[in-house]
Write a protein that holds these residues in place. Structure first.
Motif, PDB file in Angstrom:
ATOM      1  N   ASP A   1     -12.335 -62.378 -40.950  1.00 23.49           N
ATOM      2  CA  ASP A   1     -13.145 -61.637 -41.871  1.00 23.49           C
ATOM      3  C   ASP A   1     -14.507 -61.347 -41.614  1.00 23.49           C
ATOM      4  O   ASP A   1     -14.967 -60.311 -41.491  1.00 23.49           O
ATOM      5  N   GLN A   2     -14.979 -62.385 -41.103  1.00 25.48           N
ATOM      6  CA  GLN A   2     -16.466 -62.493 -40.613  1.00 25.48           C
ATOM      7  C   GLN A   2     -16.580 -61.704 -39.228  1.00 25.48           C
ATOM      8  O   GLN A   2     -17.489 -60.844 -39.201  1.00 25.48           O
ATOM      9  N   LEU A   3     -15.715 -61.999 -38.398  1.00 20.78           N
ATOM     10  CA  LEU A   3     -15.733 -61.175 -37.020  1.00 20.78           C
ATOM     11  C   LEU A   3     -15.527 -59.488 -37.428  1.00 20.78           C
ATOM     12  O   LEU A   3     -16.273 -58.948 -36.700  1.00 20.78           O
ATOM     13  N   LEU A   4     -14.636 -59.154 -38.308  1.00 17.45           N
ATOM     14  CA  LEU A   4     -14.438 -57.507 -38.585  1.00 17.45           C
ATOM     15  C   LEU A   4     -15.571 -57.035 -39.142  1.00 17.45           C
ATOM     16  O   LEU A   4     -15.757 -55.884 -38.966  1.00 17.45           O
ATOM     17  N   THR A   5     -16.595 -57.979 -39.780  1.00 18.54           N
ATOM     18  CA  THR A   5     -17.766 -57.299 -40.143  1.00 18.54           C
ATOM     19  C   THR A   5     -18.771 -56.575 -39.324  1.00 18.54           C
ATOM     20  O   THR A   5     -19.517 -55.656 -39.609  1.00 18.54           O
ATOM     21  N   ASN A   6     -18.651 -57.040 -37.854  1.00 20.26           N
ATOM     22  CA  ASN A   6     -19.517 -56.678 -36.830  1.00 20.26           C
ATOM     23  C   ASN A   6     -20.997 -56.797 -37.352  1.00 20.26           C
ATOM     24  O   ASN A   6     -21.911 -56.315 -36.942  1.00 20.26           O
TER      25      ASN A   6
ATOM     26  N   PHE B   1     -18.992 -63.430 -24.705  1.00 15.39           N
ATOM     27  CA  PHE B   1     -18.936 -64.124 -26.102  1.00 15.39           C
ATOM     28  C   PHE B   1     -17.198 -64.659 -26.266  1.00 15.39           C
ATOM     29  O   PHE B   1     -16.476 -63.958 -26.027  1.00 15.39           O
ATOM     30  N   PHE B   2     -17.326 -65.668 -26.846  1.00 17.09           N
ATOM     31  CA  PHE B   2     -16.009 -66.261 -27.256  1.00 17.09           C
ATOM     32  C   PHE B   2     -15.981 -66.555 -28.674  1.00 17.09           C
ATOM     33  O   PHE B   2     -17.018 -67.287 -29.493  1.00 17.09           O
ATOM     34  N   TYR B   3     -15.106 -65.959 -29.422  1.00 18.43           N
ATOM     35  CA  TYR B   3     -14.869 -66.000 -30.860  1.00 18.43           C
ATOM     36  C   TYR B   3     -13.665 -66.927 -31.314  1.00 18.43           C
ATOM     37  O   TYR B   3     -12.593 -66.326 -30.577  1.00 18.43           O
ATOM     38  N   ILE B   4     -13.891 -68.005 -31.680  1.00 23.42           N
ATOM     39  CA  ILE B   4     -12.755 -68.917 -32.093  1.00 23.42           C
ATOM     40  C   ILE B   4     -12.647 -68.374 -33.511  1.00 23.42           C
ATOM     41  O   ILE B   4     -13.199 -68.961 -34.520  1.00 23.42           O
ATOM     42  N   LEU B   5     -11.274 -68.028 -33.741  1.00 23.53           N
ATOM     43  CA  LEU B   5     -10.798 -67.720 -35.099  1.00 23.53           C
ATOM     44  C   LEU B   5     -10.388 -68.957 -35.889  1.00 23.53           C
ATOM     45  O   LEU B   5      -9.118 -69.396 -35.374  1.00 23.53           O
ATOM     46  N   ALA B   6     -11.159 -69.475 -36.638  1.00 22.46           N
ATOM     47  CA  ALA B   6     -10.885 -70.804 -37.217  1.00 22.46           C
ATOM     48  C   ALA B   6      -9.747 -70.774 -38.277  1.00 22.46           C
ATOM     49  O   ALA B   6      -9.305 -71.516 -38.614  1.00 22.46           O
ATOM     50  N   ASP B   7      -9.906 -69.478 -38.920  1.00 23.04           N
ATOM     51  CA  ASP B   7      -8.793 -69.595 -39.930  1.00 23.04           C
ATOM     52  C   ASP B   7      -7.424 -68.968 -39.795  1.00 23.04           C
ATOM     53  O   ASP B   7      -6.570 -68.723 -40.526  1.00 23.04           O
ATOM     54  N   GLN B   8      -7.127 -68.946 -38.536  1.00 22.28           N
ATOM     55  CA  GLN B   8      -5.703 -68.514 -38.181  1.00 22.28           C
ATOM     56  C   GLN B   8      -4.749 -69.732 -37.942  1.00 22.28           C
ATOM     57  O   GLN B   8      -4.937 -70.525 -37.357  1.00 22.28           O
ATOM     58  N   ASP B   9      -3.675 -69.668 -38.970  1.00 22.97           N
ATOM     59  CA  ASP B   9      -2.727 -70.700 -38.525  1.00 22.97           C
ATOM     60  C   ASP B   9      -1.372 -69.871 -38.040  1.00 22.97           C
ATOM     61  O   ASP B   9      -0.172 -70.186 -37.684  1.00 22.97           O
ATOM     62  N   GLU B  10      -1.473 -68.640 -37.951  1.00 18.92           N
ATOM     63  CA  GLU B  10      -0.608 -67.838 -36.944  1.00 18.92           C
ATOM     64  C   GLU B  10      -1.405 -66.650 -36.206  1.00 18.92           C
ATOM     65  O   GLU B  10      -2.527 -66.588 -36.430  1.00 18.92           O
TER      66      GLU B  10
ATOM     67  N   LEU C   1      -5.050 -54.131 -35.459  1.00 19.65           N
ATOM     68  CA  LEU C   1      -5.830 -52.776 -35.421  1.00 19.65           C
ATOM     69  C   LEU C   1      -7.005 -52.822 -35.997  1.00 19.65           C
ATOM     70  O   LEU C   1      -7.888 -52.223 -35.691  1.00 19.65           O
ATOM     71  N   ARG C   2      -7.336 -53.548 -36.928  1.00 15.88           N
ATOM     72  CA  ARG C   2      -8.628 -53.601 -37.752  1.00 15.88           C
ATOM     73  C   ARG C   2      -9.613 -54.374 -36.589  1.00 15.88           C
ATOM     74  O   ARG C   2     -10.912 -54.068 -36.475  1.00 15.88           O
ATOM     75  N   LEU C   3      -9.315 -55.372 -35.904  1.00 17.85           N
ATOM     76  CA  LEU C   3     -10.026 -56.138 -34.915  1.00 17.85           C
ATOM     77  C   LEU C   3     -10.342 -55.213 -33.662  1.00 17.85           C
ATOM     78  O   LEU C   3     -11.546 -54.643 -33.432  1.00 17.85           O
ATOM     79  N   GLU C   4      -9.445 -54.188 -33.269  1.00 19.19           N
ATOM     80  CA  GLU C   4      -9.480 -53.562 -32.358  1.00 19.19           C
ATOM     81  C   GLU C   4     -10.333 -52.190 -32.909  1.00 19.19           C
ATOM     82  O   GLU C   4     -11.394 -51.899 -32.094  1.00 19.19           O
ATOM     83  N   GLY C   5     -10.521 -51.787 -34.143  1.00 16.63           N
ATOM     84  CA  GLY C   5     -11.486 -50.761 -34.701  1.00 16.63           C
ATOM     85  C   GLY C   5     -12.796 -51.484 -34.587  1.00 16.63           C
ATOM     86  O   GLY C   5     -13.809 -50.554 -34.217  1.00 16.63           O
ATOM     87  N   SER C   6     -12.970 -52.757 -34.814  1.00 14.78           N
ATOM     88  CA  SER C   6     -14.433 -52.971 -34.999  1.00 14.78           C
ATOM     89  C   SER C   6     -15.191 -53.283 -33.456  1.00 14.78           C
ATOM     90  O   SER C   6     -16.111 -53.185 -33.155  1.00 14.78           O
ATOM     91  N   CYS C   7     -14.115 -53.595 -32.521  1.00 16.51           N
ATOM     92  CA  CYS C   7     -14.441 -53.758 -31.089  1.00 16.51           C
ATOM     93  C   CYS C   7     -14.675 -52.460 -30.576  1.00 16.51           C
ATOM     94  O   CYS C   7     -15.934 -51.984 -29.899  1.00 16.51           O
ATOM     95  N   ARG C   8     -13.859 -51.225 -31.112  1.00 19.30           N
ATOM     96  CA  ARG C   8     -14.294 -49.962 -30.618  1.00 19.30           C
ATOM     97  C   ARG C   8     -15.752 -49.608 -31.024  1.00 19.30           C
ATOM     98  O   ARG C   8     -16.448 -48.866 -30.244  1.00 19.30           O
ATOM     99  N   GLN C   9     -15.870 -50.044 -32.436  1.00 18.11           N
ATOM    100  CA  GLN C   9     -17.262 -49.609 -32.548  1.00 18.11           C
ATOM    101  C   GLN C   9     -18.401 -50.261 -31.927  1.00 18.11           C
ATOM    102  O   GLN C   9     -19.489 -49.697 -31.553  1.00 18.11           O
ATOM    103  N   LEU C  10     -18.276 -51.530 -31.602  1.00 15.44           N
ATOM    104  CA  LEU C  10     -19.232 -52.172 -30.859  1.00 15.44           C
ATOM    105  C   LEU C  10     -19.450 -51.540 -29.286  1.00 15.44           C
ATOM    106  O   LEU C  10     -20.427 -51.461 -28.675  1.00 15.44           O
TER     107      LEU C  10
END
Ligand SMILES: *[C@@H]1O[C@H](CO)[C@@H](O)[C@H](O)[C@H]1NC(C)=O
Length: 247
Positions: free
Chosen positions: A94-99, A112-121, A129-138
């Motif tokens: 969620d934090q990552l997606l905010t940019n 930059f390495f982002y370790i997604l800590a809350d992923q259990d899968e 798709l949401r992460l892709e969208g935030s990346c496209r924005q940056l």
């Protein structure tokens, strides 16, 4: 660092599957030439970032000078407090997606390495798709591309030149082969680039007598641009030269 690393190792011996050798395959190449790294762990005892296998890898396996910082997201986080440094940041999806805050370094020089800590899968299709969208924005706003997303099941990157339907930019798997500047810019898949060329010894722009518009460019500069275009496979959008833009 080595001492701290081995202390962690001792206390972690009975941890889940801590497959550092597999992580070598993913992380050795992208970290090989980095002069330094800063590892940002989330502050607070409810986070147990140090147990994350990626965090373990950075603590134990890299020879790179590593500094460790704990951080707390807050309202007063500056736009880009990181300068040109290379970062490993543990954060939630969620934090990552905010940019924003720690998720928004806008300088292009770092890795930059982002370790997604809350992923259990692994990321779901929707999360991809949401992460892709935030990346496209940056990428479109700041041309930032050098980012690795470390999830439970592997590593993702954003490739600005792969297409999602007709749009450029797609989240893809990363298999540890090369650094992203080598991997991504080999084939830009027709990505449109605006190019301006100025009249000089090496460049002869020719204009339509009536309209004054650029009709073609000849000369050595143009040949070089053509070679680059063929090599990197981008689409050249020749711009009308602007008088004041030279230099
Ligand atoms: C260049 O990009 C186009 C469009 O994506 C693609 O069809 C083509 O195969 C690419 N050419 C090379 C040489 O990679």
């Amino acid at each position: 660092m080595a001492v701290l690393g081995s202390l962690f190792l001792l206390s972690m011996l009975d941890m889940k599957t801590l497959n550092l050798t597999r992580l070598d395959g993913l992380l050795v190449e992208p970290t090989r030439d980095l002069a330094q790294l800063e590892l940002y762990l989330q502050a607070g005892s409810d986070h147990r970032d140090e147990e994350n296998p990626y965090v373990q890898w950075f603590l134990q396996r890299t020879e790179i000078p590593l500094s460790i910082v704990t951080y707390q997201e807050n309202l007063y986080w500056m736009d880009d407090p990181f300068g040109r440094r290379n970062l490993v940041l543990v954060m939630s999806l969620d934090q990552l997606l905010t940019n924003r805050g720690a998720a928004a370094p806008i300088q292009k020089a770092g890795t930059f390495f982002y370790i997604l800590a809350d992923q259990d899968e692994d990321l779901s299709a929707d999360e991809q798709l949401r992460l892709e969208g935030s990346c496209r924005q940056l990428w479109t706003q700041h041309k930032v591309y050098n980012r690795f997303f470390l999830t439970r099941d592997g590593v993702w990157i954003y490739d600005p030149f792969k297409r999602r339907d007709s749009a450029f930019g797609r989240l893809v798997r990363y298999y540890g082969s090369e650094t992203l500047d080598k991997l991504l810019f080999r084939d830009m898949a027709g990505y449109p680039l605006r190019i301006q060329m100025f009249k000089s010894v090496y460049t002869r722009p020719e204009f339509d007598k009536e309209s004054g518009l650029l009709t073609r460019v000849t000369g050595v500069d143009f040949l070089v641009a053509q070679m680059l275009r063929e090599r990197l496979n981008f689409t050249m959008l020749l711009q009308q030269p602007e008088e004041n833009y030279f230099g």
